[in-house]
Design a protein around this motif. Structure first.
Motif: not given
Length: 153
Positions: A26-30, A35-39, A47-53
């Motif tokens: 979980r911490p790795r995925r967070i 990181q994707a949000r900062a883009l 990247e953000y959408t996939e990471a959130k999913r």
């Protein structure tokens, strides 16, 4: 009324191990999500959408597994010579000279590819509480067939 899911101690342990593995990941995925949000622009940020999913799937799986443990009824194997949950059984199917070995497990643990059948499956129901040498009749959707219990371990 609460419905408890029967499972073997091994099945319970497998769920505990998967929960531990997911919590460790979980911490790795967070971090990936951060990181994707900062883009930048989130509306066009794949990247953000996939990471959130992915994080959502992980959280959902953790909730599901947690409920499995919460409502688990762990059944210890009995060594009374009869087929019970947790027993390993060697079977001989009619019209077949080969024998096959299966472990009788709870519904959530069943995996035919790994030789695990559920106690409440048609095959499981046909052999439960029977001893070596006895024959059970499996009532399957495609028709009935007999199976002989060669050995109960």
């Amino acid at each position: 009324m609460v419905y408890y899911q029967k499972m073997t101690p091994e099945g319970y342990k497998e769920i505990e191990d998967e929960i531990a593995k997911l919590k460790k990941d979980r911490p790795r995925r967070i971090k990936i999500l951060q990181q994707a949000r900062a883009l930048g622009d989130l509306s066009e940020n794949t990247e953000y959408t996939e990471a959130k999913r992915d994080l959502g799937h992980l959280q959902s799986r953790l909730r599901y597994l947690g409920k499995q443990l919460k409502y688990a009824e762990v059944i210890e194997a009995k060594n009374d010579g009869k087929v019970n949950m947790g027993s390993s059984v060697v079977l001989k199917f009619e019209d077949d000279d080969e024998t096959e070995e299966y472990k009788i497990v709870g519904r959530m643990e069943a995996d035919l590819a790994k030789g695990k059948i559920a106690f409440d499956s048609p095959l499981g129901q046909a052999i439960m509480k029977k001893s070596a040498g006895e024959t059970g009749v499996v009532e399957a959707p495609a028709g009935s067939y007999s199976v002989k219990i060669v050995e109960v371990k």
